[in-house]
Design a protein around this motif. Sequence first.
Motif, PDB file in Angstrom:
ATOM      1  N   GLY A  49       0.344 -34.362 -24.583  1.00  0.00           N
ATOM      2  CA  GLY A  49       0.057 -35.003 -25.869  1.00  0.00           C
ATOM      3  C   GLY A  49      -1.425 -35.206 -26.104  1.00  0.00           C
ATOM      4  O   GLY A  49      -2.247 -35.008 -25.221  1.00  0.00           O
ATOM      5  N   GLY A  50      -1.748 -35.590 -27.314  1.00  0.00           N
ATOM      6  CA  GLY A  50      -3.135 -35.859 -27.674  1.00  0.00           C
ATOM      7  C   GLY A  50      -3.451 -35.394 -29.077  1.00  0.00           C
ATOM      8  O   GLY A  50      -2.559 -35.287 -29.931  1.00  0.00           O
ATOM      9  N   PHE A  51      -4.709 -35.105 -29.270  1.00  0.00           N
ATOM     10  CA  PHE A  51      -5.197 -34.732 -30.596  1.00  0.00           C
ATOM     11  C   PHE A  51      -6.031 -33.466 -30.433  1.00  0.00           C
ATOM     12  O   PHE A  51      -7.241 -33.462 -30.660  1.00  0.00           O
ATOM     13  CB  PHE A  51      -6.017 -35.879 -31.190  1.00  0.00           C
ATOM     14  CG  PHE A  51      -5.189 -37.112 -31.390  1.00  0.00           C
ATOM     15  CD1 PHE A  51      -4.644 -37.398 -32.644  1.00  0.00           C
ATOM     16  CD2 PHE A  51      -4.896 -37.964 -30.340  1.00  0.00           C
ATOM     17  CE1 PHE A  51      -3.840 -38.507 -32.830  1.00  0.00           C
ATOM     18  CE2 PHE A  51      -4.086 -39.075 -30.512  1.00  0.00           C
ATOM     19  CZ  PHE A  51      -3.561 -39.352 -31.760  1.00  0.00           C
ATOM     20  N   ASP A  55      -6.740 -32.558 -34.322  1.00  0.00           N
ATOM     21  CA  ASP A  55      -5.648 -32.389 -35.292  1.00  0.00           C
ATOM     22  C   ASP A  55      -6.122 -31.718 -36.593  1.00  0.00           C
ATOM     23  O   ASP A  55      -5.464 -31.807 -37.636  1.00  0.00           O
ATOM     24  CB  ASP A  55      -4.947 -33.720 -35.638  1.00  0.00           C
ATOM     25  CG  ASP A  55      -3.949 -34.167 -34.570  1.00  0.00           C
ATOM     26  OD1 ASP A  55      -3.666 -33.379 -33.649  1.00  0.00           O
ATOM     27  OD2 ASP A  55      -3.455 -35.304 -34.670  1.00  0.00           O
ATOM     28  N   CYS A  86       4.941 -34.222 -27.492  1.00  0.00           N
ATOM     29  CA  CYS A  86       4.191 -34.766 -28.628  1.00  0.00           C
ATOM     30  C   CYS A  86       3.231 -33.708 -29.190  1.00  0.00           C
ATOM     31  O   CYS A  86       3.694 -32.732 -29.750  1.00  0.00           O
ATOM     32  CB  CYS A  86       3.485 -36.062 -28.215  1.00  0.00           C
ATOM     33  SG  CYS A  86       3.040 -37.069 -29.642  1.00  0.00           S
ATOM     34  N   ASN A  87       1.916 -33.844 -28.997  1.00  0.00           N
ATOM     35  CA  ASN A  87       1.037 -32.782 -29.481  1.00  0.00           C
ATOM     36  C   ASN A  87       1.436 -31.449 -28.835  1.00  0.00           C
ATOM     37  O   ASN A  87       1.326 -30.390 -29.475  1.00  0.00           O
ATOM     38  CB  ASN A  87      -0.426 -33.135 -29.179  1.00  0.00           C
ATOM     39  CG  ASN A  87      -1.441 -32.236 -29.874  1.00  0.00           C
ATOM     40  OD1 ASN A  87      -2.438 -31.850 -29.283  1.00  0.00           O
ATOM     41  ND2 ASN A  87      -1.193 -31.870 -31.123  1.00  0.00           N
ATOM     42  N   GLN A  90       4.062 -29.967 -30.894  1.00  0.00           N
ATOM     43  CA  GLN A  90       3.440 -29.362 -32.081  1.00  0.00           C
ATOM     44  C   GLN A  90       2.813 -28.012 -31.717  1.00  0.00           C
ATOM     45  O   GLN A  90       2.953 -27.024 -32.459  1.00  0.00           O
ATOM     46  CB  GLN A  90       2.381 -30.330 -32.638  1.00  0.00           C
ATOM     47  CG  GLN A  90       2.972 -31.657 -33.112  1.00  0.00           C
ATOM     48  CD  GLN A  90       1.943 -32.779 -33.255  1.00  0.00           C
ATOM     49  OE1 GLN A  90       0.854 -32.738 -32.685  1.00  0.00           O
ATOM     50  NE2 GLN A  90       2.298 -33.795 -34.038  1.00  0.00           N
ATOM     51  N   ALA A 141       4.109 -42.120 -30.091  1.00  0.00           N
ATOM     52  CA  ALA A 141       2.775 -42.436 -30.626  1.00  0.00           C
ATOM     53  C   ALA A 141       2.262 -41.209 -31.362  1.00  0.00           C
ATOM     54  O   ALA A 141       1.691 -40.308 -30.752  1.00  0.00           O
ATOM     55  CB  ALA A 141       1.826 -42.821 -29.498  1.00  0.00           C
ATOM     56  N   HIS A 142       2.533 -41.132 -32.659  1.00  0.00           N
ATOM     57  CA  HIS A 142       2.140 -39.933 -33.401  1.00  0.00           C
ATOM     58  C   HIS A 142       2.106 -40.193 -34.911  1.00  0.00           C
ATOM     59  O   HIS A 142       2.697 -41.149 -35.388  1.00  0.00           O
ATOM     60  CB  HIS A 142       3.109 -38.780 -33.108  1.00  0.00           C
ATOM     61  CG  HIS A 142       4.537 -39.099 -33.449  1.00  0.00           C
ATOM     62  ND1 HIS A 142       5.503 -39.312 -32.488  1.00  0.00           N
ATOM     63  CD2 HIS A 142       5.184 -39.274 -34.635  1.00  0.00           C
ATOM     64  CE1 HIS A 142       6.665 -39.589 -33.071  1.00  0.00           C
ATOM     65  NE2 HIS A 142       6.490 -39.570 -34.383  1.00  0.00           N
ATOM     66  N   HIS A 143       1.400 -39.290 -35.613  1.00  0.00           N
ATOM     67  CA  HIS A 143       1.491 -39.348 -37.085  1.00  0.00           C
ATOM     68  C   HIS A 143       2.160 -38.114 -37.678  1.00  0.00           C
ATOM     69  O   HIS A 143       2.477 -38.078 -38.848  1.00  0.00           O
ATOM     70  CB  HIS A 143       0.133 -39.612 -37.752  1.00  0.00           C
ATOM     71  CG  HIS A 143      -0.956 -38.640 -37.388  1.00  0.00           C
ATOM     72  ND1 HIS A 143      -0.923 -37.314 -37.704  1.00  0.00           N
ATOM     73  CD2 HIS A 143      -2.127 -38.839 -36.713  1.00  0.00           C
ATOM     74  CE1 HIS A 143      -2.029 -36.725 -37.270  1.00  0.00           C
ATOM     75  NE2 HIS A 143      -2.771 -37.622 -36.648  1.00  0.00           N
ATOM     76  N   ASP A 144       2.351 -37.102 -36.826  1.00  0.00           N
ATOM     77  CA  ASP A 144       2.992 -35.874 -37.320  1.00  0.00           C
ATOM     78  C   ASP A 144       4.221 -35.540 -36.474  1.00  0.00           C
ATOM     79  O   ASP A 144       4.257 -34.514 -35.781  1.00  0.00           O
ATOM     80  CB  ASP A 144       2.004 -34.697 -37.276  1.00  0.00           C
ATOM     81  CG  ASP A 144       0.868 -34.858 -38.275  1.00  0.00           C
ATOM     82  OD1 ASP A 144       1.084 -35.506 -39.319  1.00  0.00           O
ATOM     83  OD2 ASP A 144      -0.228 -34.344 -38.005  1.00  0.00           O
TER      84      ASP A 144
HETATM   85  N1  LIG Z   1       0.375 -38.695 -28.896  1.00  0.00           N
HETATM   86  C1  LIG Z   1       0.228 -37.516 -29.408  1.00  0.00           C
HETATM   87  O1  LIG Z   1       0.364 -36.497 -28.753  1.00  0.00           O
HETATM   88  C2  LIG Z   1      -0.160 -37.445 -30.866  1.00  0.00           C
HETATM   89  C3  LIG Z   1       0.223 -36.126 -31.491  1.00  0.00           C
HETATM   90  C4  LIG Z   1      -0.486 -35.810 -32.792  1.00  0.00           C
HETATM   91  N2  LIG Z   1      -1.883 -35.766 -32.644  1.00  0.00           N
HETATM   92  C5  LIG Z   1       0.017 -36.740 -33.855  1.00  0.00           C
HETATM   93  O2  LIG Z   1      -0.522 -37.820 -34.021  1.00  0.00           O
HETATM   94  O3  LIG Z   1       0.983 -36.404 -34.501  1.00  0.00           O
END
Ligand SMILES: NC(=O)CC[C@H](N)C(=O)O
Length: 229
Positions: A49-51, A55, A86-87, A90, A141-144
């Motif tokens: 996960g992460g950004f 993003d 998570c990320n 994506q 923990a994400h927005h997407d």
């Molecule tokens: N925690 C994450 O991996 C966040 C995933 C992505 N950046 C989002 O906010 O959707």
Amino acid sequence: MKAAVIVFPGSNRERDAVAALERASGTKPHLVWHRDTELPDVDLVVVPGGFSYGDYLRSGAMAAHSPIMRAVKAKAERGLRVLGICNGFQIVTEAGLLPGALMRNAALKFVCRTVHLRVENTDSAFTGKYRKGQIVRYPVAHHDGNYWADAETVKRLEGEGRVAFRYVSDSGADDPLWNPNGSVAGIAGIFNETRTVLGLMPHPEDAVDPLHGNLDGKPLFDGLVEALS
Ligand SMILES: NC(=O)CC[C@H](N)C(=O)O
């Protein structure tokens, strides 16, 4: 079990993934930089996960075209296990390893809390240590995280047992009020056709330590070690 965790500029959960893998397997995973073109000899790749790349463009879209993802894709197509969290979900979806897309959360807000999930299919290296229908708690923990696929694809995912985890209420019932991001059919995680790739928005790696206050992610990592050692 030998594992590698991919690191992109903007990754922030790679250390959590390393800690969870090391705790389960007793072996330190490789950290592999996004510019690398080859993977070490491993049984599992975690895309954490992460950004990644801030993003920009769309979450995961740029990372999906990084040199290392070409190697991950090639090996995944030959059966290498890949876990995208998570990320990472994506990124593997943008890379075409899984169908559909992760859109902005329905409420247009970042969501950071613990969710309830129902384990829908235990016939995989990732979910084999859970009971079918078991309710587990993982943090998100994400927005997407708003999973979307067209109706035909969702029907195929359901019919082929490729929905791994679904957002449910605390009693385990299907309930859109408990869906944190608006995902279609409450889908929190899916498999590829051969169930060798799993992508999920919630974070099992942050539910493996008594200090996390929750050990529900532990069977996922223990199951991988059992299946891949
Ligand atoms: N925690 C994450 O991996 C966040 C995933 C992505 N950046 C989002 O906010 O959707």
